[in-house]
Design a protein around this motif. Structure first.
Motif, PDB file in Angstrom:
ATOM      1  N   PRO A  32       0.979  -1.125   0.022  1.00 31.42           N
ATOM      2  CA  PRO A  32       0.012   0.004  -0.061  1.00 31.42           C
ATOM      3  C   PRO A  32       0.778   1.149   0.067  1.00 31.42           C
ATOM      4  N   ASN A  33       0.382   2.209  -0.730  1.00 29.57           N
ATOM      5  CA  ASN A  33       1.236   3.332  -0.515  1.00 29.57           C
ATOM      6  C   ASN A  33       2.359   3.509  -1.673  1.00 29.57           C
ATOM      7  N   ALA A  34       2.848   2.472  -2.362  1.00 28.01           N
ATOM      8  CA  ALA A  34       3.910   2.483  -3.098  1.00 28.01           C
ATOM      9  C   ALA A  34       3.768   3.359  -4.332  1.00 28.01           C
ATOM     10  N   GLY A  35       2.516   3.907  -4.662  1.00 24.55           N
ATOM     11  CA  GLY A  35       2.470   4.811  -5.755  1.00 24.55           C
ATOM     12  C   GLY A  35       1.758   4.126  -7.031  1.00 24.55           C
ATOM     13  N   LYS A  36       1.118   3.015  -7.047  1.00 21.02           N
ATOM     14  CA  LYS A  36       0.497   2.360  -7.888  1.00 21.02           C
ATOM     15  C   LYS A  36      -0.708   3.095  -8.625  1.00 21.02           C
ATOM     16  N   SER A  37      -1.351   3.761  -8.023  1.00 23.75           N
ATOM     17  CA  SER A  37      -2.571   4.307  -8.666  1.00 23.75           C
ATOM     18  C   SER A  37      -1.741   5.598  -9.127  1.00 23.75           C
ATOM     19  N   THR A  38      -0.912   6.341  -8.358  1.00 27.23           N
ATOM     20  CA  THR A  38      -0.354   7.445  -8.849  1.00 27.23           C
ATOM     21  C   THR A  38       0.395   6.871 -10.351  1.00 27.23           C
ATOM     22  N   LEU A  39       0.906   5.747 -10.370  1.00 22.81           N
ATOM     23  CA  LEU A  39       1.515   5.572 -11.730  1.00 22.81           C
ATOM     24  C   LEU A  39       0.658   5.443 -12.972  1.00 22.81           C
ATOM     25  N   PRO A  76      -2.634   3.940   3.601  1.00 21.38           N
ATOM     26  CA  PRO A  76      -2.830   2.587   2.725  1.00 21.38           C
ATOM     27  C   PRO A  76      -3.996   1.889   2.529  1.00 21.38           C
ATOM     28  N   PHE A  77      -4.323   1.104   1.505  1.00 22.01           N
ATOM     29  CA  PHE A  77      -5.222   0.599   0.932  1.00 22.01           C
ATOM     30  C   PHE A  77      -6.481   1.737   0.432  1.00 22.01           C
ATOM     31  N   THR A  78      -5.985   2.632  -0.375  1.00 22.98           N
ATOM     32  CA  THR A  78      -6.905   3.498  -0.690  1.00 22.98           C
ATOM     33  C   THR A  78      -7.619   2.845  -1.825  1.00 22.98           C
ATOM     34  N   THR A  79      -6.825   2.046  -2.584  1.00 25.04           N
ATOM     35  CA  THR A  79      -7.445   1.186  -3.816  1.00 25.04           C
ATOM     36  C   THR A  79      -8.084   0.184  -3.277  1.00 25.04           C
ATOM     37  N   LEU A  80      -9.386  -0.091  -3.461  1.00 24.70           N
ATOM     38  CA  LEU A  80     -10.148  -1.175  -3.021  1.00 24.70           C
ATOM     39  C   LEU A  80     -10.547  -2.200  -4.173  1.00 24.70           C
ATOM     40  N   THR A 127       9.829   3.721  -6.740  1.00 27.83           N
ATOM     41  CA  THR A 127       9.148   4.698  -6.869  1.00 27.83           C
ATOM     42  C   THR A 127       9.330   6.041  -6.143  1.00 27.83           C
ATOM     43  N   LYS A 128       8.921   7.089  -6.170  1.00 28.75           N
ATOM     44  CA  LYS A 128       9.244   8.231  -5.382  1.00 28.75           C
ATOM     45  C   LYS A 128      10.339   8.711  -5.470  1.00 28.75           C
ATOM     46  N   MET A 129      11.245   8.555  -6.499  1.00 24.49           N
ATOM     47  CA  MET A 129      12.640   8.892  -6.658  1.00 24.49           C
ATOM     48  C   MET A 129      12.907  10.503  -6.372  1.00 24.49           C
ATOM     49  N   ASP A 130      11.711  11.375  -6.594  1.00 32.95           N
ATOM     50  CA  ASP A 130      11.859  12.580  -6.257  1.00 32.95           C
ATOM     51  C   ASP A 130      12.211  12.986  -4.506  1.00 32.95           C
ATOM     52  N   ILE A 131      11.975  11.891  -3.911  1.00 31.32           N
ATOM     53  CA  ILE A 131      12.019  12.406  -2.402  1.00 31.32           C
ATOM     54  C   ILE A 131      13.266  11.384  -1.819  1.00 31.32           C
ATOM     55  N   SER A 157       9.729   8.434 -10.857  1.00 31.20           N
ATOM     56  CA  SER A 157       8.937   9.527 -10.097  1.00 31.20           C
ATOM     57  C   SER A 157       7.844   9.899 -10.837  1.00 31.20           C
ATOM     58  N   SER A 158       6.493   9.313 -10.499  1.00 35.41           N
ATOM     59  CA  SER A 158       5.438   9.536 -11.142  1.00 35.41           C
ATOM     60  C   SER A 158       5.128  11.271 -10.929  1.00 35.41           C
ATOM     61  N   VAL A 159       5.357  11.685  -9.759  1.00 39.05           N
ATOM     62  CA  VAL A 159       5.201  13.043  -9.631  1.00 39.05           C
ATOM     63  C   VAL A 159       6.123  14.071 -10.482  1.00 39.05           C
TER      64      VAL A 159
HETATM   65  N1  LIG Z   1       6.739  12.157  -3.662  1.00 38.68           N
HETATM   66  C1  LIG Z   1       6.048  11.245  -4.482  1.00 38.68           C
HETATM   67  N2  LIG Z   1       4.799  11.013  -3.970  1.00 38.68           N
HETATM   68  C2  LIG Z   1       4.173   9.985  -4.804  1.00 38.68           C
HETATM   69  C3  LIG Z   1       4.719   9.554  -5.886  1.00 38.68           C
HETATM   70  N3  LIG Z   1       3.733   8.542  -6.521  1.00 38.68           N
HETATM   71  C4  LIG Z   1       2.794   8.520  -5.390  1.00 38.68           C
HETATM   72  N4  LIG Z   1       2.946   9.335  -4.289  1.00 38.68           N
HETATM   73  C5  LIG Z   1       2.293   9.636  -3.199  1.00 38.68           C
HETATM   74  O1  LIG Z   1       2.278   8.455  -2.329  1.00 38.68           O
HETATM   75  C6  LIG Z   1       0.840   8.389  -1.860  1.00 38.68           C
HETATM   76  C7  LIG Z   1       0.292   6.851  -2.076  1.00 38.68           C
HETATM   77  O2  LIG Z   1       0.148   7.033  -3.579  1.00 38.68           O
HETATM   78  P1  LIG Z   1      -0.906   5.889  -4.299  1.00 38.68           P
HETATM   79  O3  LIG Z   1      -0.623   6.092  -5.710  1.00 38.68           O
HETATM   80  O4  LIG Z   1      -2.425   5.946  -3.697  1.00 38.68           O
HETATM   81  O5  LIG Z   1      -0.520   4.599  -3.788  1.00 38.68           O
HETATM   82  P2  LIG Z   1      -0.975   3.184  -4.197  1.00 38.68           P
HETATM   83  O6  LIG Z   1       0.182   2.173  -4.238  1.00 38.68           O
HETATM   84  O7  LIG Z   1      -2.005   3.233  -5.059  1.00 38.68           O
HETATM   85  O8  LIG Z   1      -1.740   2.818  -2.735  1.00 38.68           O
HETATM   86  P3  LIG Z   1      -3.040   1.715  -2.102  1.00 38.68           P
HETATM   87  O9  LIG Z   1      -4.056   1.801  -3.350  1.00 38.68           O
HETATM   88  O10 LIG Z   1      -3.115   2.056  -0.855  1.00 38.68           O
HETATM   89  O11 LIG Z   1      -2.373   0.448  -2.288  1.00 38.68           O
HETATM   90  C8  LIG Z   1       0.052   9.241  -2.166  1.00 38.68           C
HETATM   91  O12 LIG Z   1       0.119  10.326  -1.261  1.00 38.68           O
HETATM   92  C9  LIG Z   1       0.801   9.708  -3.587  1.00 38.68           C
HETATM   93  O13 LIG Z   1       0.575  11.178  -3.703  1.00 38.68           O
HETATM   94  C10 LIG Z   1       5.855  10.149  -6.376  1.00 38.68           C
HETATM   95  O14 LIG Z   1       6.421   9.781  -7.432  1.00 38.68           O
HETATM   96  N5  LIG Z   1       6.718  10.909  -5.558  1.00 38.68           N
END
Ligand SMILES: Nc1nc2c(ncn2[C@@H]2O[C@H](COP(=O)(O)OP(=O)(O)OP(=O)(O)O)[C@@H](O)[C@H]2O)c(=O)[nH]1
Ligand SMILES: [Mg+2]
Length: 335
Positions: free
Chosen positions: A168-175, A190-194, A280-284, A304-306
Motif C-alpha cells: 500500500p502507498n507504493a504509488g501504484k495508482s499514481t503511476l 494505505p489501502f486507498t485502492t479497494l 518509486t518516489k525517486m523525487d524524495i 518518479s510519477s510526480v
Molecule cells: N513524492 C512522491 N509521492 C508519490 C509519488 N507517487 C505517489 N506518491 C504519493 O504516495 C501516496 C500513495 O500513492 P498511491 O498512488 O495512492 O499509492 P498506491 O500504491 O495506489 O496505494 P494503495 O492503493 O493504498 O495500495 C500518495 O500520497 C501519492 O501522492 C511520487 O512519485 N513521488
C-alpha cells in the motif's frame, strides 16, 4: 471505464444434406442400380479471437448466426456441397458459456485462437450405400444429421498486459494515473485502492497496452491480512508484472522478497511471468540513494510519477516486454 462487457447470441450450425434416392438410367439399361449421392455436411460455426476487437458491442446488433445447411445428395452418385462455415470474431478475453447449462465452453485468450463452437451435421448417405444382394433397389436414403445449436453467453474481461504489484502507498495508482487516462483515487494512507482499475497506456503512435492497478499487498496477505490476495486473480493473466517498491521503504530488498512470496502463495505460476521492478518516489530519495539490484534477472528502473522521471524508460521497457509476449506462438490456448 467499463471492464465487463457481456452479450448473448444464438448460433446454429448447418444441418447435413439428405442422401439421395436415385437409380441409374441409361439407354439400353432398363433397370440400373441405385446411384443416389450423399448429402453435404452442414456448415460449422467457429469463434475466433481477434485482438483488433475491443468490445462485444457488435453482438448488441446481431444476435443470431446460422450456418448454411449441406446440399442434398444428387443422382449419379453426386455428393451435395458442404454448407459454408461461419467464423465469428470475438475480442481476446471473451469467456463463452452455454446459456442453458452455464458451463464454460471456451475461453478465448490468444489472438487467432479458433474454436469450433457448433458442429455442422453430417450429410446423409445416398441409397447407393444400401444395396445388398437381396435388396438391389433400396428406395431409401439417410437424412442429414442436425447441426448443433446453442445459446451462448459471452463475457469479456478486459485483459491487462501489465499488473502493478506493491505494498500500500507504493504509488501504484499514481503511476497508472500519469500513464493513462484512468483516474483512480490516490491518497497517502494505505489501502486507498479497494477494487482494481484498468488504464490504457498509449505508446508512440497507435500502440497501446493495458495496465491493471490493484489493491496493495502486505506480508501475510495470503492469510487474509490487509485486503487479502483474492484480487490477485485480476493479474493472473497479465503478461508482465511490475513490482513496485518506494524509495523510502525501510528495506527495499526485503519488501521485494515479501511481495514475491505473497504472489507465490497465491499462485506459483505468477513467478514464472516476466517481471520488472521500479523504485518509486525517486523525487524524495536522498542524494546518495543507490538503486539496488533486486534479482539478477530483472531490470530495476527508478521513477518518479510526480516529477515524471524515468517514465519514458519504463514505458519503453514495458512495451518491449509486452510486444515480445504478443509474438509468442499460440500455446495453452485452450480447446
Ligand atoms: N513524492 C512522491 N509521492 C508519490 C509519488 N507517487 C505517489 N506518491 C504519493 O504516495 C501516496 C500513495 O500513492 P498511491 O498512488 O495512492 O499509492 P498506491 O500504491 O495506489 O496505494 P494503495 O492503493 O493504498 O495500495 C500518495 O500520497 C501519492 O501522492 C511520487 O512519485 N513521488
Ligand atoms: Mg492505489
Amino acid at each position: 471505464m467499463k471492464f465487463v462487457d457481456s452479450a448473448k447470441i444464438s448460433v446454429k450450425a448447418g444441418d447435413g444434406g439428405r442422401g439421395c434416392v436415385s437409380f441409374r438410367r441409361e439407354k439400353f439399361v432398363p433397370k440400373g442400380g441405385p446411384d443416389g449421392g450423399d448429402g453435404g455436411r452442414g456448415g460449422h460455426v467457429y469463434l475466433r479471437a481477434n485482438r483488433q476487437l475491443a468490445t462485444l458491442l457488435d453482438f448488441k446488433y446481431r444476435k443470431s448466426y446460422i450456418a448454411d445447411r449441406g446440399a442434398h445428395g444428387l443422382g449419379a452418385r453426386k455428393t451435395g456441397r458442404d454448407g459454408g462455415d461461419i467464423i465469428i470474431g470475438v475480442p481476446c478475453g471473451t469467456v463463452v458459456r452455454n446459456a442453458a447449462t452455464g458451463e464454460v465452453m471456451c475461453d478465448m485468450v490468444v489472438d487467432g485462437q479458433e474454436v469450433q463452437i457448433a458442429k455442422g451435421g453430417r450429410g446423409g448417405q445416398g441409397n447407393q450405400h444400401f444395396a445388398t444382394a437381396t435388396r438391389q433397389a433400396p428406395r431409401f436414403a439417410q437424412p442429414g444429421e442436425k447441426g448443433d445449436e446453442f445459446e451462448l453467453e459471452m463475457e469479456l474481461k478486459l485483459m491487462a498486459d501489465v499488473g502493478l504489484v506493491g505494498f500500500p502507498n507504493a504509488g501504484k495508482s499514481t503511476l497508472i494515473s500519469v500513464l493513462s487516462a484512468a483516474r483512480p483515487k490516490i491518497a497517502d494512507y494505505p489501502f486507498t485502492t479497494l477494487v482494481p482499475n484498468l488504464g490504457i497506456v498509449r505508446y508512440e503512435e497507435y500502440k497501446s497496452f493495458v495496465m491493471a492497478d490493484i489493491p496493495g499487498i502486505i506480508e501475510g496477505a495470503a492469510e487474509g491480512r490487509g485486503l487479502g490476495i483474492q484480487f490477485l486473480r485480476h493479474i493472473e493473466r497479465t503478461k508482465i508484472l511490475l513490482i513496485m517498491v518506494s524509495s523510502d521503504s525501510e528495506d527495499i530488498a526485503a519488501e521485494y522478497a515479501t511481495l514475491l512470496n505473497e504472489l507465490e502463495k497465491f499462485e506459483p505460476a505468477l513467478l514464472l511471468k516476466p517481471r520488472l521492478a521500479v523504485i518509486t518516489k525517486m523525487d524524495i530519495a536522498p542524494e546518495d540513494f543507490v538503486v539496488p539490484e533486486l534479482d539478477a534477472a530483472i531490470r530495476v528502473i527508478p521513477i518518479s510519477s510526480v516529477a515524471g522521471h524515468g517514465l519514458k524508460a519504463l514505458k519503453d521497457e514495458l512495451w518491449k516486454q509486452v510486444s515480445l509476449q504478443n509474438q509468442q506462438p499460440l500455446e495453452n490456448a485452450g480447446n
